[in-house]
Write an enzyme that holds these catalytic residues in place. Structure first.
Site, PDB file in Angstrom:
ATOM      1  N   PRO A   2      64.117  13.232  54.036  1.00  0.00           N
ATOM      2  CA  PRO A   2      64.823  14.435  54.511  1.00  0.00           C
ATOM      3  C   PRO A   2      64.436  14.766  55.956  1.00  0.00           C
ATOM      4  O   PRO A   2      63.282  14.637  56.327  1.00  0.00           O
ATOM      5  CB  PRO A   2      64.334  15.521  53.554  1.00  0.00           C
ATOM      6  CG  PRO A   2      63.914  14.792  52.330  1.00  0.00           C
ATOM      7  CD  PRO A   2      63.382  13.473  52.815  1.00  0.00           C
ATOM      8  N   GLU A   3      65.431  15.148  56.747  1.00  0.00           N
ATOM      9  CA  GLU A   3      65.188  15.504  58.141  1.00  0.00           C
ATOM     10  C   GLU A   3      65.534  16.980  58.324  1.00  0.00           C
ATOM     11  O   GLU A   3      65.697  17.700  57.344  1.00  0.00           O
ATOM     12  CB  GLU A   3      66.032  14.585  59.041  1.00  0.00           C
ATOM     13  CG  GLU A   3      65.723  13.102  58.776  1.00  0.00           C
ATOM     14  CD  GLU A   3      66.562  12.145  59.608  1.00  0.00           C
ATOM     15  OE1 GLU A   3      66.934  12.497  60.729  1.00  0.00           O
ATOM     16  OE2 GLU A   3      66.847  11.039  59.118  1.00  0.00           O
ATOM     17  N   LYS A  54      59.997  19.487  59.594  1.00  0.00           N
ATOM     18  CA  LYS A  54      60.355  19.090  58.225  1.00  0.00           C
ATOM     19  C   LYS A  54      59.441  19.734  57.186  1.00  0.00           C
ATOM     20  O   LYS A  54      59.430  19.317  56.033  1.00  0.00           O
ATOM     21  CB  LYS A  54      60.293  17.567  58.106  1.00  0.00           C
ATOM     22  CG  LYS A  54      61.169  16.827  59.111  1.00  0.00           C
ATOM     23  CD  LYS A  54      61.024  15.326  58.932  1.00  0.00           C
ATOM     24  CE  LYS A  54      61.532  14.579  60.147  1.00  0.00           C
ATOM     25  NZ  LYS A  54      61.280  13.132  60.030  1.00  0.00           N
ATOM     26  N   HIS A 100      58.733  12.961  36.649  1.00  0.00           N
ATOM     27  CA  HIS A 100      58.466  13.083  38.084  1.00  0.00           C
ATOM     28  C   HIS A 100      58.177  14.522  38.514  1.00  0.00           C
ATOM     29  O   HIS A 100      58.119  14.814  39.699  1.00  0.00           O
ATOM     30  CB  HIS A 100      59.650  12.532  38.878  1.00  0.00           C
ATOM     31  CG  HIS A 100      59.948  11.102  38.556  1.00  0.00           C
ATOM     32  ND1 HIS A 100      59.025  10.098  38.747  1.00  0.00           N
ATOM     33  CD2 HIS A 100      61.044  10.517  38.017  1.00  0.00           C
ATOM     34  CE1 HIS A 100      59.544   8.946  38.349  1.00  0.00           C
ATOM     35  NE2 HIS A 100      60.766   9.183  37.896  1.00  0.00           N
ATOM     36  N   ARG A 119      57.891   9.182  44.531  1.00  0.00           N
ATOM     37  CA  ARG A 119      56.876   8.354  45.195  1.00  0.00           C
ATOM     38  C   ARG A 119      55.561   9.090  45.475  1.00  0.00           C
ATOM     39  O   ARG A 119      54.582   8.479  45.883  1.00  0.00           O
ATOM     40  CB  ARG A 119      57.475   7.743  46.464  1.00  0.00           C
ATOM     41  CG  ARG A 119      58.637   6.816  46.085  1.00  0.00           C
ATOM     42  CD  ARG A 119      59.197   6.055  47.232  1.00  0.00           C
ATOM     43  NE  ARG A 119      58.214   5.140  47.817  1.00  0.00           N
ATOM     44  CZ  ARG A 119      58.450   4.408  48.899  1.00  0.00           C
ATOM     45  NH1 ARG A 119      59.605   4.502  49.505  1.00  0.00           N
ATOM     46  NH2 ARG A 119      57.536   3.609  49.375  1.00  0.00           N
ATOM     47  N   ARG A 272      61.589   0.958  61.731  1.00  0.00           N
ATOM     48  CA  ARG A 272      62.664   1.659  61.027  1.00  0.00           C
ATOM     49  C   ARG A 272      64.001   0.957  61.218  1.00  0.00           C
ATOM     50  O   ARG A 272      64.293   0.450  62.300  1.00  0.00           O
ATOM     51  CB  ARG A 272      62.776   3.114  61.527  1.00  0.00           C
ATOM     52  CG  ARG A 272      61.500   3.916  61.410  1.00  0.00           C
ATOM     53  CD  ARG A 272      60.975   4.012  59.977  1.00  0.00           C
ATOM     54  NE  ARG A 272      61.942   4.595  59.068  1.00  0.00           N
ATOM     55  CZ  ARG A 272      62.091   5.903  58.855  1.00  0.00           C
ATOM     56  NH1 ARG A 272      61.314   6.762  59.470  1.00  0.00           N
ATOM     57  NH2 ARG A 272      63.013   6.347  58.007  1.00  0.00           N
TER      58      ARG A 272
END
Ligand SMILES: [Zn+2]
Length: 282
Positions: A2-3, A54, A100, A119, A272
């Site tokens: 997410p940005e 962020k 999760h 993750r 990236r």
């Protein structure tokens, strides 16, 4: 990951659904994602949600805050009274809590907020509100588009830096909130190659790039964020920006710029995935 647009949408969602709510209990299922005295949050009422690049800060009435960084796959999902009824028929929504789910906030109203993270790179830090500004993450953060990144400041970033422009845009200490997807899209919009050394950009190009950064971030928010990776909004819904990419994730496809005719290429830059059209991006 997410940005700025996605985290801004989380901020707006939390503001809408949990601001004013009082935390009655808190379950931490994965202690290593949580730092600080989390029990201090119990009994606190959420008074505001702020965003720093962020990172989010959920501020409580009792002088404590919860700093949250969702990193790659973290999700903050609200379930409760204010949830629109149409969501009850949305097959995309996950059952909560699940394997999760790492932290569960319960509110006095009976509503709940889940922190899920596949993750487990994200974190929640419980600390006095007065300590938020001195968190290393916040203290090092560069100026932000839409907030305190003026055009004059933006121009100054380019003067002496010989790194590729894309790498510069993604450096959170220079420009806060722009990550990989929006950097790719902004450079395509501005017709600038991701490899162009920052100090070779002409004033006109820097001007276009500044406008393009604001444009793609705004597009991202207007489309509800990008869910190429794992982003979900506070109600657990996918964003739609991934269906409107001009260059990201389009390797081998025809360039979307009218009359260009080029083919989108992909390379790794600073580790990236980087997408660009070698014909119209110079
Ligand atoms: Zn092109």
């Amino acid at each position: 990951m997410p940005e700025l647009p996605e985290v801004e949408l989380l901020k707006r969602g939390l503001t809408k659904y949990v601001c004013g709510q009082t935390i009655s209990s808190l379950v931490v299922k994965t202690p290593r994602l949580v730092v600080g005295e989390f029990r201090q949050a119990i009994g606190g009422t959420i008074v505001q949600v702020r965003r720093f690049g962020k990172m989010l800060s959920v501020d409580l009435s009792n002088g404590w805050s919860i700093a949250i960084h969702v990193k790659m796959t973290g999700r903050l999902i609200y379930r409760g009274e204010k949830q629109p009824t149409r969501l009850s028929v949305n097959p995309d929504l996950e059952d909560l809590p699940n394997a999760h789910t790492h932290v569960i906030f319960s509110f006095r109203s009976g509503d709940r907020l889940f922190y899920n993270d596949v993750r487990k790179f994200g974190w929640l830090k419980f600390l006095p509100t007065s300590a938020i500004a001195s968190l290393p993450f916040v203290a090092k953060l560069g100026p932000e588009p839409f907030r305190n990144l003026s055009f004059e400041q933006f121009v100054r970033l380019f003067g002496k830096i010989s790194r590729p422009t894309k790498t510069l845009l993604m450096d959170q200490e220079r420009v806060a909130g722009v990550g990989n997807i929006y950097a790719n899209e902004a450079l395509f919009c501005a017709r600038i190659s991701p490899l162009r050394k920052a100090n070779t950009l002409r004033d006109k190009e820097i001007n276009t790039l500044y406008e393009c950064i604001l444009k793609v971030l705004q597009d991202g928010m207007n489309y509800g964020g990008s869910s190429t990776d794992s982003f979900r909004d506070v109600l657990g819904q996918k964003g739609n920006y991934q269906n409107h990419y001009k260059v990201y994730d389009r390797e081998g496809k025809r360039c979307k710029r009218k009359g260009c005719g080029g083919t989108v290429k992909k390379m790794k830059l600073s580790g990236r995935g980087t997408y660009w059209c070698p014909v119209c991006q110079r």
